[in-house]
Design a protein around this motif. Structure first.
Motif, PDB file in Angstrom:
ATOM      1  N   ASP A  33     -51.783 -52.933 -73.876  1.00  0.00           N
ATOM      2  CA  ASP A  33     -50.894 -53.876 -73.189  1.00  0.00           C
ATOM      3  C   ASP A  33     -50.669 -53.549 -71.710  1.00  0.00           C
ATOM      4  OD1 ASP A  33     -50.559 -55.564 -75.371  1.00  0.00           O
ATOM      5  OD2 ASP A  33     -48.927 -54.341 -76.162  1.00  0.00           O
ATOM      6  N   GLN A  34     -51.565 -52.799 -71.114  1.00  0.00           N
ATOM      7  CA  GLN A  34     -51.494 -52.500 -69.680  1.00  0.00           C
ATOM      8  C   GLN A  34     -52.751 -53.049 -69.024  1.00  0.00           C
ATOM      9  OE1 GLN A  34     -49.128 -50.718 -67.474  1.00  0.00           O
ATOM     10  NE2 GLN A  34     -50.509 -51.883 -66.165  1.00  0.00           N
ATOM     11  N   VAL A  35     -52.601 -53.707 -67.870  1.00  0.00           N
ATOM     12  CA  VAL A  35     -53.742 -54.256 -67.142  1.00  0.00           C
ATOM     13  C   VAL A  35     -54.093 -53.308 -66.005  1.00  0.00           C
ATOM     14  CG1 VAL A  35     -54.592 -56.208 -65.767  1.00  0.00           C
ATOM     15  CG2 VAL A  35     -53.080 -56.615 -67.713  1.00  0.00           C
ATOM     16  N   TYR A  36     -55.384 -53.033 -65.865  1.00  0.00           N
ATOM     17  CA  TYR A  36     -55.880 -52.157 -64.805  1.00  0.00           C
ATOM     18  C   TYR A  36     -56.837 -52.933 -63.912  1.00  0.00           C
ATOM     19  CZ  TYR A  36     -54.110 -48.381 -67.719  1.00  0.00           C
ATOM     20  OH  TYR A  36     -53.297 -47.577 -68.460  1.00  0.00           O
ATOM     21  N   ILE A  37     -56.808 -52.609 -62.630  1.00  0.00           N
ATOM     22  CA  ILE A  37     -57.697 -53.256 -61.672  1.00  0.00           C
ATOM     23  C   ILE A  37     -58.533 -52.172 -60.994  1.00  0.00           C
ATOM     24  CG2 ILE A  37     -56.057 -53.202 -59.740  1.00  0.00           C
ATOM     25  CD1 ILE A  37     -57.058 -56.057 -59.078  1.00  0.00           C
ATOM     26  N   LYS A  38     -59.793 -52.471 -60.791  1.00  0.00           N
ATOM     27  CA  LYS A  38     -60.704 -51.498 -60.184  1.00  0.00           C
ATOM     28  C   LYS A  38     -60.427 -51.434 -58.685  1.00  0.00           C
ATOM     29  CE  LYS A  38     -65.604 -50.352 -59.879  1.00  0.00           C
ATOM     30  NZ  LYS A  38     -66.954 -50.804 -60.241  1.00  0.00           N
ATOM     31  N   ASP A  39     -60.232 -50.217 -58.182  1.00  0.00           N
ATOM     32  CA  ASP A  39     -59.984 -50.045 -56.753  1.00  0.00           C
ATOM     33  C   ASP A  39     -61.223 -50.420 -55.959  1.00  0.00           C
ATOM     34  OD1 ASP A  39     -57.462 -49.118 -57.336  1.00  0.00           O
ATOM     35  OD2 ASP A  39     -58.032 -47.006 -57.238  1.00  0.00           O
ATOM     36  N   LYS A  40     -61.012 -51.080 -54.839  1.00  0.00           N
ATOM     37  CA  LYS A  40     -62.142 -51.504 -54.016  1.00  0.00           C
ATOM     38  C   LYS A  40     -62.892 -50.320 -53.428  1.00  0.00           C
ATOM     39  CE  LYS A  40     -60.425 -56.043 -52.807  1.00  0.00           C
ATOM     40  NZ  LYS A  40     -60.141 -56.996 -51.747  1.00  0.00           N
ATOM     41  N   THR A  41     -62.256 -49.162 -53.380  1.00  0.00           N
ATOM     42  CA  THR A  41     -62.902 -47.983 -52.813  1.00  0.00           C
ATOM     43  C   THR A  41     -63.831 -47.293 -53.802  1.00  0.00           C
ATOM     44  OG1 THR A  41     -61.014 -46.629 -53.437  1.00  0.00           O
ATOM     45  CG2 THR A  41     -61.009 -47.541 -51.203  1.00  0.00           C
ATOM     46  N   SER A  42     -63.851 -47.771 -55.041  1.00  0.00           N
ATOM     47  CA  SER A  42     -64.725 -47.172 -56.060  1.00  0.00           C
ATOM     48  C   SER A  42     -66.181 -47.303 -55.620  1.00  0.00           C
ATOM     49  CB  SER A  42     -64.529 -47.861 -57.408  1.00  0.00           C
ATOM     50  OG  SER A  42     -63.244 -47.604 -57.899  1.00  0.00           O
ATOM     51  N   ASP A  43     -66.920 -46.232 -55.799  1.00  0.00           N
ATOM     52  CA  ASP A  43     -68.312 -46.193 -55.355  1.00  0.00           C
ATOM     53  C   ASP A  43     -69.232 -46.108 -56.563  1.00  0.00           C
ATOM     54  OD1 ASP A  43     -70.687 -45.908 -54.014  1.00  0.00           O
ATOM     55  OD2 ASP A  43     -70.202 -43.980 -53.105  1.00  0.00           O
ATOM     56  N   ASN A  44     -70.010 -47.170 -56.775  1.00  0.00           N
ATOM     57  CA  ASN A  44     -70.916 -47.193 -57.927  1.00  0.00           C
ATOM     58  C   ASN A  44     -72.072 -46.209 -57.777  1.00  0.00           C
ATOM     59  OD1 ASN A  44     -69.460 -49.111 -59.299  1.00  0.00           O
ATOM     60  ND2 ASN A  44     -70.617 -50.826 -58.481  1.00  0.00           N
ATOM     61  N   LYS A  45     -72.444 -45.887 -56.541  1.00  0.00           N
ATOM     62  CA  LYS A  45     -73.569 -44.980 -56.326  1.00  0.00           C
ATOM     63  C   LYS A  45     -73.251 -43.581 -56.845  1.00  0.00           C
ATOM     64  CE  LYS A  45     -75.083 -47.511 -52.256  1.00  0.00           C
ATOM     65  NZ  LYS A  45     -75.175 -47.518 -50.806  1.00  0.00           N
ATOM     66  N   ASN A  46     -72.018 -43.150 -56.641  1.00  0.00           N
ATOM     67  CA  ASN A  46     -71.610 -41.820 -57.091  1.00  0.00           C
ATOM     68  C   ASN A  46     -71.026 -41.837 -58.502  1.00  0.00           C
ATOM     69  OD1 ASN A  46     -72.347 -40.730 -54.627  1.00  0.00           O
ATOM     70  ND2 ASN A  46     -70.337 -41.078 -53.732  1.00  0.00           N
ATOM     71  N   ARG A  47     -71.014 -43.027 -59.109  1.00  0.00           N
ATOM     72  CA  ARG A  47     -70.471 -43.214 -60.451  1.00  0.00           C
ATOM     73  C   ARG A  47     -69.000 -42.794 -60.556  1.00  0.00           C
ATOM     74  NH1 ARG A  47     -74.151 -45.134 -64.147  1.00  0.00           N
ATOM     75  NH2 ARG A  47     -76.289 -44.766 -63.563  1.00  0.00           N
ATOM     76  N   GLN A  48     -68.293 -42.911 -59.445  1.00  0.00           N
ATOM     77  CA  GLN A  48     -66.857 -42.627 -59.462  1.00  0.00           C
ATOM     78  C   GLN A  48     -66.122 -43.953 -59.425  1.00  0.00           C
ATOM     79  OE1 GLN A  48     -66.457 -40.208 -55.963  1.00  0.00           O
ATOM     80  NE2 GLN A  48     -66.486 -38.330 -57.156  1.00  0.00           N
ATOM     81  N   GLU A  49     -65.380 -44.210 -60.463  1.00  0.00           N
ATOM     82  CA  GLU A  49     -64.605 -45.436 -60.513  1.00  0.00           C
ATOM     83  C   GLU A  49     -63.137 -45.084 -60.600  1.00  0.00           C
ATOM     84  OE1 GLU A  49     -65.966 -47.761 -63.793  1.00  0.00           O
ATOM     85  OE2 GLU A  49     -67.728 -48.461 -62.727  1.00  0.00           O
ATOM     86  N   ALA A  50     -62.341 -45.747 -59.788  1.00  0.00           N
ATOM     87  CA  ALA A  50     -60.903 -45.533 -59.823  1.00  0.00           C
ATOM     88  C   ALA A  50     -60.240 -46.826 -60.271  1.00  0.00           C
ATOM     89  CB  ALA A  50     -60.407 -45.126 -58.440  1.00  0.00           C
ATOM     90  N   TRP A  51     -59.397 -46.726 -61.280  1.00  0.00           N
ATOM     91  CA  TRP A  51     -58.680 -47.875 -61.824  1.00  0.00           C
ATOM     92  C   TRP A  51     -57.192 -47.650 -61.660  1.00  0.00           C
ATOM     93  CZ3 TRP A  51     -61.248 -52.115 -63.804  1.00  0.00           C
ATOM     94  CH2 TRP A  51     -62.615 -51.970 -63.996  1.00  0.00           C
ATOM     95  N   SER A  52     -56.493 -48.680 -61.231  1.00  0.00           N
ATOM     96  CA  SER A  52     -55.049 -48.583 -61.041  1.00  0.00           C
ATOM     97  C   SER A  52     -54.331 -49.586 -61.933  1.00  0.00           C
ATOM     98  CB  SER A  52     -54.684 -48.880 -59.579  1.00  0.00           C
ATOM     99  OG  SER A  52     -55.304 -47.956 -58.727  1.00  0.00           O
ATOM    100  N   PRO A  53     -53.231 -49.147 -62.550  1.00  0.00           N
ATOM    101  CA  PRO A  53     -52.457 -50.093 -63.360  1.00  0.00           C
ATOM    102  C   PRO A  53     -51.720 -51.071 -62.456  1.00  0.00           C
ATOM    103  CG  PRO A  53     -51.348 -47.982 -63.279  1.00  0.00           C
ATOM    104  CD  PRO A  53     -52.646 -47.815 -62.564  1.00  0.00           C
ATOM    105  N   ILE A  54     -51.590 -52.305 -62.901  1.00  0.00           N
ATOM    106  CA  ILE A  54     -50.843 -53.298 -62.137  1.00  0.00           C
ATOM    107  C   ILE A  54     -49.783 -53.910 -63.035  1.00  0.00           C
ATOM    108  CG2 ILE A  54     -52.733 -53.858 -60.546  1.00  0.00           C
ATOM    109  CD1 ILE A  54     -53.187 -56.408 -62.221  1.00  0.00           C
ATOM    110  N   LYS A  55     -48.755 -54.459 -62.407  1.00  0.00           N
ATOM    111  CA  LYS A  55     -47.717 -55.142 -63.174  1.00  0.00           C
ATOM    112  C   LYS A  55     -48.253 -56.506 -63.564  1.00  0.00           C
ATOM    113  CE  LYS A  55     -43.725 -52.920 -61.157  1.00  0.00           C
ATOM    114  NZ  LYS A  55     -42.428 -53.105 -60.497  1.00  0.00           N
ATOM    115  N   PHE A  56     -48.207 -56.775 -64.832  1.00  0.00           N
ATOM    116  CA  PHE A  56     -48.732 -58.024 -65.346  1.00  0.00           C
ATOM    117  C   PHE A  56     -48.028 -58.326 -66.648  1.00  0.00           C
ATOM    118  CE2 PHE A  56     -51.655 -60.671 -67.737  1.00  0.00           C
ATOM    119  CZ  PHE A  56     -52.117 -61.555 -66.780  1.00  0.00           C
ATOM    120  N   LYS A  57     -47.587 -59.551 -66.810  1.00  0.00           N
ATOM    121  CA  LYS A  57     -46.900 -59.934 -68.037  1.00  0.00           C
ATOM    122  C   LYS A  57     -47.661 -61.090 -68.677  1.00  0.00           C
ATOM    123  CE  LYS A  57     -42.652 -61.816 -69.864  1.00  0.00           C
ATOM    124  NZ  LYS A  57     -41.429 -62.538 -69.557  1.00  0.00           N
TER     125      LYS A  57
END
Length: 64
Positions: free
Chosen positions: A26-50
């Motif tokens: 029940d938590q929504v996460y959004i992928k940070d725009k700074t995530s770099d697919n080349k290095n396979r590092q993905e950062a996800w941040s929780p957002i307020k969503f109902k």
């Protein structure tokens, strides 16, 4: 001889921005725009969503 009307096609130049999202427990996460697919590092941040039902949305609509 019948003349044909010349039609003009108009295309939107606006770009639609999209973002990756996912839900978990029940938590929504959004992928940070700074995530770099080349290095396979993905950062996800929780957002307020109902989550709301369609009937709740329809109750809030105002008809003119």
């Amino acid at each position: 001889m019948i003349k044909k009307k010349k039609t003009t096609k108009v295309y939107s130049q606006e770009v639609i921005e999209t973002q990756y999202v996912f839900t978990e427990h029940d938590q929504v996460y959004i992928k940070d725009k700074t995530s770099d697919n080349k290095n396979r590092q993905e950062a996800w941040s929780p957002i307020k969503f109902k989550w709301v039902s369609i009937s709740e949305v329809q109750d809030c609509l105002v008809l003119e």
